[in-house]
Design an enzyme around this catalytic site. Structure first.
Site, PDB file in Angstrom:
ATOM      1  N   CYS A 199      -2.151   9.547   1.962  1.00 14.06           N
ATOM      2  CA  CYS A 199      -1.775   8.800   0.755  1.00 14.06           C
ATOM      3  C   CYS A 199      -2.784   9.048  -0.360  1.00 14.06           C
ATOM      4  O   CYS A 199      -2.409   9.218  -1.504  1.00 14.06           O
ATOM      5  CB  CYS A 199      -1.659   7.313   1.063  1.00 14.06           C
ATOM      6  SG  CYS A 199      -3.139   6.624   1.810  1.00 14.06           S
ATOM      7  N   GLU A 254       0.888  -1.165   0.000  1.00  7.07           N
ATOM      8  CA  GLU A 254       0.000   0.000   0.000  1.00  7.07           C
ATOM      9  C   GLU A 254       0.928   1.216   0.000  1.00  7.07           C
ATOM     10  O   GLU A 254       1.477   1.582   1.036  1.00  7.07           O
ATOM     11  CB  GLU A 254      -0.885   0.012   1.250  1.00  7.07           C
ATOM     12  CG  GLU A 254      -1.753  -1.227   1.420  1.00  7.07           C
ATOM     13  CD  GLU A 254      -2.819  -1.376   0.350  1.00  7.07           C
ATOM     14  OE1 GLU A 254      -3.127  -0.384  -0.333  1.00  7.07           O
ATOM     15  OE2 GLU A 254      -3.315  -2.497   0.175  1.00  7.07           O
TER      16      GLU A 254
HETATM   17  P1  NAP Z   1       8.435   4.956   4.380  1.00  8.33           P
HETATM   18  O1  NAP Z   1       9.554   5.864   4.652  1.00  8.33           O
HETATM   19  O2  NAP Z   1       8.441   4.187   3.121  1.00  8.33           O
HETATM   20  O3  NAP Z   1       8.347   3.980   5.637  1.00  8.33           O
HETATM   21  C1  NAP Z   1       7.278   3.063   5.810  1.00  8.33           C
HETATM   22  C2  NAP Z   1       7.682   2.045   6.849  1.00  8.33           C
HETATM   23  O4  NAP Z   1       8.733   1.230   6.334  1.00  8.33           O
HETATM   24  C3  NAP Z   1       8.223   2.654   8.132  1.00  8.33           C
HETATM   25  O5  NAP Z   1       7.793   1.887   9.231  1.00  8.33           O
HETATM   26  C4  NAP Z   1       9.712   2.532   7.921  1.00  8.33           C
HETATM   27  O6  NAP Z   1      10.441   2.576   9.111  1.00  8.33           O
HETATM   28  C5  NAP Z   1       9.797   1.180   7.269  1.00  8.33           C
HETATM   29  N1  NAP Z   1      11.033   0.896   6.554  1.00  8.33           N
HETATM   30  C6  NAP Z   1      11.998   1.756   6.139  1.00  8.33           C
HETATM   31  N2  NAP Z   1      12.978   1.079   5.487  1.00  8.33           N
HETATM   32  C7  NAP Z   1      12.627  -0.222   5.491  1.00  8.33           C
HETATM   33  C8  NAP Z   1      13.214  -1.416   4.964  1.00  8.33           C
HETATM   34  N3  NAP Z   1      14.357  -1.408   4.287  1.00  8.33           N
HETATM   35  N4  NAP Z   1      12.573  -2.588   5.153  1.00  8.33           N
HETATM   36  C9  NAP Z   1      11.388  -2.618   5.807  1.00  8.33           C
HETATM   37  N5  NAP Z   1      10.790  -1.535   6.334  1.00  8.33           N
HETATM   38  C10 NAP Z   1      11.388  -0.341   6.163  1.00  8.33           C
HETATM   39  O7  NAP Z   1       7.033   5.734   4.405  1.00  8.33           O
HETATM   40  P2  NAP Z   1       6.538   6.776   5.497  1.00  8.33           P
HETATM   41  O8  NAP Z   1       7.255   8.064   5.289  1.00  8.33           O
HETATM   42  O9  NAP Z   1       6.530   6.160   6.832  1.00  8.33           O
HETATM   43  O10 NAP Z   1       5.014   6.947   5.075  1.00  8.33           O
HETATM   44  C11 NAP Z   1       4.588   7.832   4.088  1.00  8.33           C
HETATM   45  C12 NAP Z   1       4.298   7.077   2.799  1.00  8.33           C
HETATM   46  O11 NAP Z   1       3.310   6.088   3.044  1.00  8.33           O
HETATM   47  C13 NAP Z   1       3.705   7.982   1.734  1.00  8.33           C
HETATM   48  O12 NAP Z   1       4.240   7.644   0.484  1.00  8.33           O
HETATM   49  C14 NAP Z   1       2.224   7.643   1.799  1.00  8.33           C
HETATM   50  O13 NAP Z   1       1.516   7.937   0.619  1.00  8.33           O
HETATM   51  C15 NAP Z   1       2.283   6.177   2.080  1.00  8.33           C
HETATM   52  N6  NAP Z   1       1.018   5.699   2.650  1.00  8.33           N
HETATM   53  C16 NAP Z   1       0.249   4.850   1.909  1.00  8.33           C
HETATM   54  C17 NAP Z   1      -0.963   4.410   2.407  1.00  8.33           C
HETATM   55  C18 NAP Z   1      -1.836   3.464   1.626  1.00  8.33           C
HETATM   56  O14 NAP Z   1      -2.713   2.857   2.239  1.00  8.33           O
HETATM   57  N7  NAP Z   1      -1.638   3.303   0.326  1.00  8.33           N
HETATM   58  C19 NAP Z   1      -1.384   4.836   3.671  1.00  8.33           C
HETATM   59  C20 NAP Z   1      -0.584   5.706   4.392  1.00  8.33           C
HETATM   60  C21 NAP Z   1       0.628   6.124   3.867  1.00  8.33           C
HETATM   61  P3  NAP Z   1      10.958   4.019   9.634  1.00  8.33           P
HETATM   62  O15 NAP Z   1       9.742   4.887   9.790  1.00  8.33           O
HETATM   63  O16 NAP Z   1      11.550   3.710  10.905  1.00  8.33           O
HETATM   64  O17 NAP Z   1      11.893   4.521   8.585  1.00  8.33           O
END
Ligand code: NAP
Length: 489
Positions: free
Chosen positions: A265, A231
């Site tokens: 998102c 997602e």
């Molecule tokens: P992110 O930087 O991609 O991080 C998402 C999660 O992945 C965090 O818990 C992060 O940990 C973890 N993570 C980072 N590197 C990883 C790795 N190598 N392996 C596994 N996990 C890892 O995204 P975000 O900034 O938290 O969230 C914003 C994004 O989420 C936006 O693009 C938004 O559109 C999207 N989003 C999508 C939806 C949907 O339902 N489609 C809903 C909400 C948000 P850390 O935080 O500790 O780095």
């Protein structure tokens, strides 16, 4: 073991300190989850439903407390925090009450060739699901995976964002109060902890976050062929047809674009307005957006940028849009005063600019004129993302046919985010917005493996599944085959 500190994004004050889970800890937690999962799967469906509903009651009774943790870690106003808890609870309730109906064993038609068989289809849980969540809706978003994974009979190991670990801990603590087994556990840490979850022997990963991280997670899942749901982000468009209720459309664009400081998102980032009504729509949007105020107080419409790094992304997109010929109808780079970003409305922005191609994730709206709805559909579909979209029109047929032609996982007609409060509808994207679905019956099935069972009731009248099939049986089978399928329809 290292420590993860979560801070209030406005004041920088420490909200809480947590022990960060390293690889070894993650492995231990997954092992515990595996045996808890076996216990959970062996419960009767009614017992699982009741445990989930007890957990729901904890969320409802503790909603003010949970909203306070969300507010402390994300900075969003209390109303926004409570809204996401209410939406999440609605989905949890639906998943708990519908899991058995959707996933239980059922008979399917065996067909002519297998008329001697009884055919059964059932959905079985994967085992342990690793759920990795973002910070922008730290309850609503991960619960979209957690509730459905648990309801489908899986144990869950949840890695919340490093910005919202307290929210993750709250959810797991609430579970521990209602269930004797660690069917839901939390592992706290940064991206390395997430990576350890993905590389552990979980049976499935449900990832919500950016498309870039999703690519890394998918590559890691490839080594063990671990099933994955992604997602990811969006670049959602709102289309305004000439016959639209312009006031409603402008209000929806402003809420969809600026709500939660644009950190949604499926928030609105692009607006395509049919030229005939463009000037009037732009005036309405600008007027409404200029009345919206961010702040740290609870009466502010939205809070700060939760993740400091995102502020530079917003600045880059706005500068790039303006440098490429775009015009600021409201605000501009001066509106960016960390940790807050005041509403920004841009017009005439080039389609190939960053502000139109990449996820901005800030309180900005680009409002561009289009010749007609056809052009709006083409431009909406040109994005690499495809999470959701919206169209405003008074013509029902146009609304529904446009919805069908948009390359997105969801479309709202005459609203924005209309699907978010409908638990029976699946949610998920296309292209860079990801794949797989959470929510609804499809969300329950996503966290299950379909299993096919046949039960032979008697010998087949014409049995070719043997080495000593008679030539006569083969001839009869061929004759029937040609009769059934040889007429070209
Ligand atoms: P992110 O930087 O991609 O991080 C998402 C999660 O992945 C965090 O818990 C992060 O940990 C973890 N993570 C980072 N590197 C990883 C790795 N190598 N392996 C596994 N996990 C890892 O995204 P975000 O900034 O938290 O969230 C914003 C994004 O989420 C936006 O693009 C938004 O559109 C999207 N989003 C999508 C939806 C949907 O339902 N489609 C809903 C909400 C948000 P850390 O935080 O500790 O780095």
């Amino acid at each position: 073991m290292s420590t993860l500190v979560s801070r209030n994004p406005v004041t920088g004050e420490v909200v809480a300190e947590h022990a960060a889970a390293d690889e070894a800890t993650v492995r231990e937690v997954v092992t515990r989850a595996r045996s808890a999962g076996l216990w959970w799967t062996s419960r009767r469906p009614r017992e699982r439903r009741d445990a989930l509903l007890r957990w729901k009651s904890e969320l409802v009774a503790g909603s003010a407390d949970l909203a306070a943790v969300i507010r402390a870690e994300t900075g969003k106003p209390t109303t926004g925090a409570l809204l996401e808890v209410m939406l999440a609870v609605e989905h949890l309730d639906w998943a708990a009450r519908n899991a058995h109906k959707v996933l239980r064993r059922r008979k399917v038609a065996a067909g002519v060739l297998a008329m001697n068989q009884r055919a059964l289809l059932e959905y079985v849980p994967f085992g342990v699901v690793g759920v990795i969540g973002p910070w922008n809706y730290p309850v609503y978003t991960p619960l979209g995976s957690i509730s459905y994974a648990l309801a489908a009979g899986n144990a869950v190991v949840f890695k919340p964002s490093e910005y919202t670990p307290g929210v993750g801990q709250w959810l797991a603590d609430a579970w521990a109060r209602v269930c004797p087994e660690p069917v839901l556990q939390v592992v706290i840490g940064d991206g390395r902890t997430g990576q350890a979850v993905v590389e552990s022997d979980v049976d499935m990963v449900a990832f919500t976050g950016s498309a870039d991280t999703a690519r890394r997670v998918m590559a890691a899942c490839a080594t063990r062929l671990t099933p994955l749901v992604v997602e990811a982000g969006g670049k959602d468009a709102l289309i305004v047809a000439a016959d639209a209720d312009l006031d409603a459309a402008a209000g929806a664009a402003v809420f969809g674009g600026l709500g939660n400081a644009g950190q949604t998102c499926a928030g609105v980032e692009r607006v395509y307005v049919v030229a005939d009504v463009y000037d009037r729509f732009l005036a309405a949007v600008t007027e409404k957006a200029s009345a919206v105020r961010p702040g740290a107080d609870d009466s502010a419409a939205y809070g700060p940028m939760t993740m400091p790094g995102q502020i530079e992304v917003v600045r880059r997109h706005v500068s790039d849009a303006l440098a490429g010929g775009g015009v600021a109808a409201l605000g501009g780079t001066d509106s960016i005063r960390a940790p807050f970003v005041e509403p920004i409305v841009l017009t005439g922005v080039a389609e190939d600019s960053r502000a139109m191609r990449e996820e901005t994730f800030g309180p900005t709206l680009v409002v561009n004129p289009v010749r007609d709805v056809e052009e709006a559909i083409r431009l909406t579909n040109a994005s690499p993302y495809g999470l959701a979209a919206a169209i405003f029109t008074r013509d029902k047929a146009r609304g529904l046919s446009t919805a069908r032609r948009l390359r997105t996982g969801a479309v709202s007609v005459n609203s924005v985010l209309g699907f978010a409060a409908v638990p029976a509808l699946p949610f998920g994207g296309v292209g860079d917005s990801g794949f797989g679905r959470v929510h609804g019956a499809d969300g329950l099935r996503e966290f299950s493996r379909p299993k096919a069972v046949t039960w032979q009731r008697c010998r087949a009248p014409i049995d070719l599944m043997r080495f000593d099939a008679s030539p006569r049986a083969v001839r009869t089978a061929l004759r029937l085959f040609r009769m059934r399928h040889g007429r070209g329809h």
